[in-house]
Design an enzyme around this catalytic site. Structure first.
Site, PDB file in Angstrom:
ATOM      1  N   HIS A 158       1.031  -1.379  -0.081  1.00 29.32           N
ATOM      2  CA  HIS A 158      -0.455  -0.321   0.075  1.00 29.32           C
ATOM      3  C   HIS A 158       0.924   1.214   0.012  1.00 29.32           C
ATOM      4  O   HIS A 158       1.795   1.366   0.507  1.00 29.32           O
ATOM      5  CB  HIS A 158      -1.035  -0.105   1.016  1.00 29.32           C
ATOM      6  CG  HIS A 158      -2.501  -0.583   1.025  1.00 29.32           C
ATOM      7  ND1 HIS A 158      -2.217  -2.022   1.396  1.00 29.32           N
ATOM      8  CD2 HIS A 158      -3.483  -0.700   0.396  1.00 29.32           C
ATOM      9  CE1 HIS A 158      -3.372  -2.886   1.604  1.00 29.32           C
ATOM     10  NE2 HIS A 158      -3.701  -1.804   0.688  1.00 29.32           N
ATOM     11  N   LYS A 162      -0.469   4.882   4.837  1.00 30.99           N
ATOM     12  CA  LYS A 162      -1.041   3.880   5.558  1.00 30.99           C
ATOM     13  C   LYS A 162      -0.677   3.232   6.776  1.00 30.99           C
ATOM     14  O   LYS A 162       0.749   3.751   7.363  1.00 30.99           O
ATOM     15  CB  LYS A 162      -1.564   2.920   4.538  1.00 30.99           C
ATOM     16  CG  LYS A 162      -2.240   1.098   4.824  1.00 30.99           C
ATOM     17  CD  LYS A 162      -2.839   0.167   4.364  1.00 30.99           C
ATOM     18  CE  LYS A 162      -3.813  -0.315   4.770  1.00 30.99           C
ATOM     19  NZ  LYS A 162      -4.973   0.305   5.583  1.00 30.99           N
TER      20      LYS A 162
HETATM   21  P1  NAD Z   1      -6.947   9.503   4.812  1.00 27.59           P
HETATM   22  O1  NAD Z   1      -6.120   9.913   6.702  1.00 27.59           O
HETATM   23  O2  NAD Z   1      -7.187  10.705   3.450  1.00 27.59           O
HETATM   24  O3  NAD Z   1      -8.656  10.473   5.503  1.00 27.59           O
HETATM   25  C1  NAD Z   1      -9.308   9.661   7.065  1.00 27.59           C
HETATM   26  C2  NAD Z   1     -10.442  11.173   6.913  1.00 27.59           C
HETATM   27  O4  NAD Z   1     -11.005  10.906   8.260  1.00 27.59           O
HETATM   28  C3  NAD Z   1      -9.947  12.655   6.410  1.00 27.59           C
HETATM   29  O5  NAD Z   1      -9.953  13.717   6.393  1.00 27.59           O
HETATM   30  C4  NAD Z   1      -9.209  12.860   8.150  1.00 27.59           C
HETATM   31  O6  NAD Z   1     -10.044  14.410   8.388  1.00 27.59           O
HETATM   32  C5  NAD Z   1     -11.176  12.187   8.823  1.00 27.59           C
HETATM   33  N1  NAD Z   1     -11.022  11.995  10.357  1.00 27.59           N
HETATM   34  C6  NAD Z   1     -10.025  11.443  10.975  1.00 27.59           C
HETATM   35  N2  NAD Z   1     -10.272  11.590  12.310  1.00 27.59           N
HETATM   36  C7  NAD Z   1     -11.516  12.390  12.531  1.00 27.59           C
HETATM   37  C8  NAD Z   1     -11.841  12.565  13.343  1.00 27.59           C
HETATM   38  N3  NAD Z   1     -12.047  12.528  14.533  1.00 27.59           N
HETATM   39  N4  NAD Z   1     -13.150  13.156  12.751  1.00 27.59           N
HETATM   40  C9  NAD Z   1     -13.581  13.021  11.751  1.00 27.59           C
HETATM   41  N5  NAD Z   1     -13.044  13.202  10.430  1.00 27.59           N
HETATM   42  C10 NAD Z   1     -12.094  12.448  11.299  1.00 27.59           C
HETATM   43  O7  NAD Z   1      -7.324   8.305   5.081  1.00 27.59           O
HETATM   44  P2  NAD Z   1      -8.186   7.033   3.550  1.00 27.59           P
HETATM   45  O8  NAD Z   1      -6.782   6.872   2.808  1.00 27.59           O
HETATM   46  O9  NAD Z   1      -9.374   7.897   3.070  1.00 27.59           O
HETATM   47  O10 NAD Z   1      -7.947   5.949   4.216  1.00 27.59           O
HETATM   48  C11 NAD Z   1      -9.782   5.681   5.452  1.00 27.59           C
HETATM   49  C12 NAD Z   1      -9.961   4.800   6.420  1.00 27.59           C
HETATM   50  O11 NAD Z   1     -10.597   4.021   4.940  1.00 27.59           O
HETATM   51  C13 NAD Z   1      -7.744   3.799   6.711  1.00 27.59           C
HETATM   52  O12 NAD Z   1      -8.807   3.354   7.484  1.00 27.59           O
HETATM   53  C14 NAD Z   1      -8.311   3.184   5.170  1.00 27.59           C
HETATM   54  O13 NAD Z   1      -6.588   1.942   5.861  1.00 27.59           O
HETATM   55  C15 NAD Z   1      -9.463   2.820   5.139  1.00 27.59           C
HETATM   56  N6  NAD Z   1      -9.634   2.473   3.674  1.00 27.59           N
HETATM   57  C16 NAD Z   1     -10.569   0.735   3.873  1.00 27.59           C
HETATM   58  C17 NAD Z   1     -11.238   0.537   2.189  1.00 27.59           C
HETATM   59  C18 NAD Z   1     -12.163  -0.637   2.459  1.00 27.59           C
HETATM   60  O14 NAD Z   1     -12.333  -0.862   0.722  1.00 27.59           O
HETATM   61  N7  NAD Z   1     -12.337  -1.305   3.532  1.00 27.59           N
HETATM   62  C19 NAD Z   1     -10.217   1.048   1.308  1.00 27.59           C
HETATM   63  C20 NAD Z   1      -9.401   2.456   1.674  1.00 27.59           C
HETATM   64  C21 NAD Z   1      -9.300   2.368   2.810  1.00 27.59           C
END
Ligand code: NAD
Length: 273
Positions: A158, A162
């Protein structure tokens, strides 16, 4: 005309949040009604569509969850474990369904999701891609056929940002394989080879993690036997596939209208496969 399912996206300015804005906007049967960002974010009151690169959609970023509690049907959450647990409490209080894509929960977090599912409907999946979920099914069958006489390696890669390792998807693959072999992954998983420099122990499931550049997500499972090896690989080339899967799950959950915790297996009906 059937009523569109009203979606609220939390973490809407994140990498997945932006893809989710596009995916909901493109859906014929879903409508984006709220795009939530962190408290006091400089993006508040700016157009979420403009930020996501799809032009104005007349939904502005907000940090006021309470204000929209009556306005949406389903929350889509790809944030952090801590943020998701607070959104989960909010959804339980207001009887809203939830799609959880966040990864990296500890046992406490997973238990909280199970408890919440007594009150609301949840689809919780470490990976919303259709290809990965198909691969999970194939892995279970493969492990049942050749797992006992193969060395099993799960290798995932990744992007450099991450926060959890190994990925939730790699762990889900390990769980599927362990289940097919009648084993407990907690006992069979090896995450760090340097802890034991002896020759490879039979029956263990090894994990390797790569964090580099802007890799969206790659998973390979190798079944290495004597005289032959077999491997399966899935590569995500864009996050839009996870976002489309999450919207598909949300529409499925809206139709199902049931409490409980579900996964992509239920959404895609692979149980019949
Ligand atoms: P990212 O850091 O780009 O985005 C996370 C967002 O959440 C940010 O905008 C941040 O400001 C917000 N956030 C974090 N804490 C917060 C809070 N307390 N209150 C409000 N907003 C808050 O990360 P990403 O790459 O978008 O990934 C997010 C999550 O999704 C990770 O856990 C990642 O592993 C997961 N993910 C899952 C899949 C899936 O298919 N299940 C796919 C991709 C990513």
């Amino acid at each position: 005309m059937t009523k569109k399912v009203r979606m609220a996206i939390v973490g809407a300015s994140g990498r997945m949040g932006l893809q989710l804005i596009q995916a909901v906007h493109q859906s014929q049967t879903a409508r984006l009604v709220a795009a939530l960002v962190r408290k006091k974010s400089p993006l508040i009151n700016t157009d979420a569509g403009e930020f996501a690169g799809i032009g104005s959609i007349k939904v502005v970023f907000s940090d006021d969850l309470e204000a929209i509690s009556d306005a949406f049907d389903i929350m889509i959450d790809f944030t952090s474990p801590q943020a998701t647990l607070s959104h989960l409490a909010f959804c339980c209080k207001h009887q809203k369904s939830m799609i959880i894509g966040t990864t990296g929960f500890d046992e406490f977090g997973k238990e909280e999701i199970k408890k919440a599912a007594k009150k609301i409907g949840i689809v919780f999946s470490a990976n919303f891609s259709i290809g990965v979920n198909l691969m999970l099914q194939l892995l279970e069958k493969t492990a049942a056929m050749i797992g006992d006489h193969s060395d099993i390696e799960i290798i995932e890669a990744h992007h450099r940002y991450k926060k959890d390792a190994p990925s939730g998807t790699a762990l889900a693959m390990g769980e599927k394989i362990a289940k097919a072999l009648g084993k407990d992954l907690q006992k069979e998983a090896i995450f760090d080879l340097t802890a034991s420099l002896n020759e490879r122990a039979l029956g263990k499931i090894h994990f390797s993690t790569i964090r580099a550049g802007d890799i969206v997500g790659e998973h390979t499972v190798l079944f290495a036997g004597v005289g032959e090896s077999f491997e399966m690989t899935h590569k995500a080339t864009s996050r839009i596939n996870f976002a489309n899967g999450a919207v598909r799950a949300a529409l499925w959950l809206a139709k199902k209208n049931q409490k409980g915790v579900f996964d992509m297996n239920d959404v895609l009906d692979f149980n019949e496969f």
